[in-house]
Design an enzyme around this catalytic site. Structure first.
Site: not given
Ligand code: KIV
Length: 274
Positions: A184, A115
């Protein structure tokens, strides 16, 4: 037993209107607890910087930190789709460097995808990593790695121009090949428009009820992390309170001698000892 989701299932769930949930984990034991639940997806998020390492932000988290924490989560959650977060500095230098970082996370820790944060500006990077064979989940709206540019931890997309930019970001990520997008801290109506505009799932954290999947940081939702509580966090348990109570009971019983009772001691007879 639950069946592990695949990248292809994300699109299928969206087409079928099936909702699912997504929480964080940063270690083996927690991952194994999530694996025992019905939760479909685990994020080894760079939020570990704040939640596990006590930093004030996520920017100090390194690629080595992420690999170190992702490896035990993959081991602990064999039936759960695991997402490895790309930390700040691991994909913003060049596309080649981003591919190298994604490759390291996949080869050295073994999650199901990576991600990264960013919209239109990172569409080329998302496309290149995807082309290289690594599935990519996008992340737009409040992007914690760049909160200094956003002026802090603030709701995003709260103006018509801001909302339009978020829709453009989401579309750009979808076109670049992202298989899902985290959204978010966005007003519910804007999240709804983005969810309707995409054919890939929108995973919302602080993005209201209309998204395809709800996301929460596990230590927030279970009431473990005590430094602050964002408005969108619902506490489903009070584990911090329960843990402190358990520790105090252990302390009291150890001091008054009621622990360890024979049940918790090795009671073999040893000649010469009584
Ligand atoms: O690092 C994380 O926990 C995130 C979430 C807030 C989606 O990116």
């Amino acid at each position: 037993m639950k069946k592990k989701m695949t990248v292809l299932d994300f699109k299928k769930f969206k087409e079928e209107g099936r909702k699912f949930t997504y929480v964080t984990a940063y270690d083996y034991t927690t991952a194994s607890i999530v694996n025992d639940s019905e939760t479909e997806v685990i994020l080894v998020g760079d939020s570990l910087g704040m939640v596990m390492l006590g930093y004030g932000s996520t920017t100090g988290v390194t690629l080595d930190d992420m690999i170190h924490h992702t490896r035990p989560v993959v081991k602990g959650a064999p039936d759960t789709f695991v997402v490895g977060d790309m930390p700040f500095g691991s994909y913003n230098v060049s596309v080649e460097d981003a591919i190298r970082s994604a490759n390291r996370i996949i080869k050295e820790a073994g999650p199901d995808c990576v991600k990264l944060e960013g919209g239109v500006e990172f569409a080329d990077t998302v496309a290149a990593i995807t082309r290289a064979g690594v599935p990519v989940m996008g992340h737009i709206g409040l992007t914690p790695q760049t909160t200094s540019q956003l002026g802090g931890f603030k709701v995003q997309g709260g103006t018509p121009a801001g909302a339009a930019k978020l829709i453009a970001d989401a579309k750009a990520l979808e076109e670049a090949g992202a298989f899902s997008v985290v959204l978010e801290c966005v007003p519910s109506v804007v999240a709804k428009a983005i969810t309707q505009a995409l054919t890939i799932p929108v995973l919302g954290i602080g993005a209201g009820p209309y998204v395809d999947c709800q996301v929460l940081v596990l230590q927030d939702m279970l009431g473990m992390f005590g430094d602050f509580k964002p408005k969108f966090v619902k506490r489903y348990a009070q584990l911090r309170r329960d843990m402190v109570e358990a520790l105090n009971t252990f302390h009291r019983e150890s001091l008054d001698g009621s622990f360890p009772s024979p049940e918790y001691s090795f009671n073999a007879k040893v000649e010469g000892y009584s």
